[in-house]
Write a protein that holds these residues in place. Structure first.
Motif, PDB file in Angstrom:
ATOM      1  N   GLN A 144      -0.999 -11.873  -8.324  1.00 20.94           N
ATOM      2  CA  GLN A 144      -1.980 -11.697  -8.940  1.00 20.94           C
ATOM      3  C   GLN A 144      -2.982 -10.718  -8.052  1.00 20.94           C
ATOM      4  O   GLN A 144      -3.592  -9.877  -8.150  1.00 20.94           O
ATOM      5  CB  GLN A 144      -2.714 -12.997  -9.449  1.00 20.94           C
ATOM      6  CG  GLN A 144      -2.151 -13.331 -10.515  1.00 20.94           C
ATOM      7  CD  GLN A 144      -2.579 -14.917 -11.201  1.00 20.94           C
ATOM      8  OE1 GLN A 144      -3.159 -15.495 -10.235  1.00 20.94           O
ATOM      9  NE2 GLN A 144      -2.298 -15.068 -12.443  1.00 20.94           N
ATOM     10  N   THR A 170       2.020 -17.351  -7.039  1.00 22.18           N
ATOM     11  CA  THR A 170       1.311 -16.750  -8.216  1.00 22.18           C
ATOM     12  C   THR A 170       0.139 -16.085  -7.676  1.00 22.18           C
ATOM     13  O   THR A 170      -0.112 -14.882  -8.339  1.00 22.18           O
ATOM     14  CB  THR A 170       1.032 -17.765  -9.415  1.00 22.18           C
ATOM     15  OG1 THR A 170       2.314 -18.381  -9.937  1.00 22.18           O
ATOM     16  CG2 THR A 170       0.377 -17.182 -10.814  1.00 22.18           C
ATOM     17  N   ARG A 204       3.481  -4.571 -11.833  1.00 16.95           N
ATOM     18  CA  ARG A 204       2.787  -4.717 -13.239  1.00 16.95           C
ATOM     19  C   ARG A 204       3.470  -4.211 -14.449  1.00 16.95           C
ATOM     20  O   ARG A 204       3.747  -5.047 -15.374  1.00 16.95           O
ATOM     21  CB  ARG A 204       1.247  -4.477 -13.115  1.00 16.95           C
ATOM     22  CG  ARG A 204       0.465  -4.867 -14.173  1.00 16.95           C
ATOM     23  CD  ARG A 204      -1.061  -4.424 -13.912  1.00 16.95           C
ATOM     24  NE  ARG A 204      -1.253  -3.068 -13.384  1.00 16.95           N
ATOM     25  CZ  ARG A 204      -1.540  -2.981 -12.053  1.00 16.95           C
ATOM     26  NH1 ARG A 204      -2.066  -3.829 -11.366  1.00 16.95           N
ATOM     27  NH2 ARG A 204      -1.873  -1.465 -11.904  1.00 16.95           N
ATOM     28  N   ALA A 253       2.553 -13.598 -14.420  1.00 19.92           N
ATOM     29  CA  ALA A 253       2.773 -13.797 -12.896  1.00 19.92           C
ATOM     30  C   ALA A 253       3.583 -15.045 -12.639  1.00 19.92           C
ATOM     31  O   ALA A 253       4.201 -15.143 -11.703  1.00 19.92           O
ATOM     32  CB  ALA A 253       1.322 -13.736 -12.413  1.00 19.92           C
ATOM     33  N   GLU A 278      -1.577  -7.373  -7.396  1.00 16.06           N
ATOM     34  CA  GLU A 278      -1.769  -6.520  -8.513  1.00 16.06           C
ATOM     35  C   GLU A 278      -3.091  -5.819  -8.446  1.00 16.06           C
ATOM     36  O   GLU A 278      -3.309  -4.816  -9.451  1.00 16.06           O
ATOM     37  CB  GLU A 278      -1.378  -7.175  -9.708  1.00 16.06           C
ATOM     38  CG  GLU A 278       0.267  -7.273  -9.748  1.00 16.06           C
ATOM     39  CD  GLU A 278       0.872  -7.839 -11.113  1.00 16.06           C
ATOM     40  OE1 GLU A 278       1.992  -7.901 -11.353  1.00 16.06           O
ATOM     41  OE2 GLU A 278      -0.117  -8.426 -11.883  1.00 16.06           O
TER      42      GLU A 278
END
Length: 94
Positions: A36, A32, A11, A21, A39
Motif C-alpha cells: 500500500q 500489505t 496497481r 493488497a 503504491e
C-alpha cells in the motif's frame, strides 16, 4: 521492472487479477502495508529491488505479463486466468 513505474504497474496488475493488497501480500510474501505504501508514495524507497522482484514473480505466476519498458509503452496484460484468481471470493468469474 524499473522502480520509477513499479507502483502504477503493480496497481494495474492487481486490478486485472482483482486482488487486494492483502491477496498480493499472501502470494508474494511482501507485507500489505509495504504494498500500500509503495503504491501511493512518490518514488520508491532505496533497497526495494528484492521486494519488487517478489511482487513481479507473484503477479507473473498468476498470469500477468509485463509489457514494454519503463521508457516505451509500459504496461501489463493478463495472459491466462488461473483458478482462484479472484482471491476474495475464492473463485474466478469465468
Amino acid at each position: 521492472m524499473r522502480l520509477q513505474y513499479a507502483k502504477a504497474v503493480v496497481r494495474v496488475a492487481r486490478a486485472l487479477l482483482r486482488w487486494s493488497a492483502l491477496d498480493l501480500s499472501r502470494q508474494s510474501g511482501v507485507g500489505t502495508a509495504t504494498i500500500q505504501r509503495m503504491e501511493v508514495m512518490e518514488g520508491v524507497p532505496a533497497g526495494n529491488v528484492k521486494t519488487l522482484i517478489s511482487l513481479k514473480n507473484a503477479l507473473e505466476a498468476a498470469g500477468v505479463q509485463f509489457l514494454g519498458s519503463p521508457d516505451n509503452a509500459p504496461g501489463v496484460c493478463l495472459t491466462r486466468v488461473e483458478k482462484n484468481t479472484d482471491m476474495r471470493r475464492g473463485k474466478d468469474d469465468n
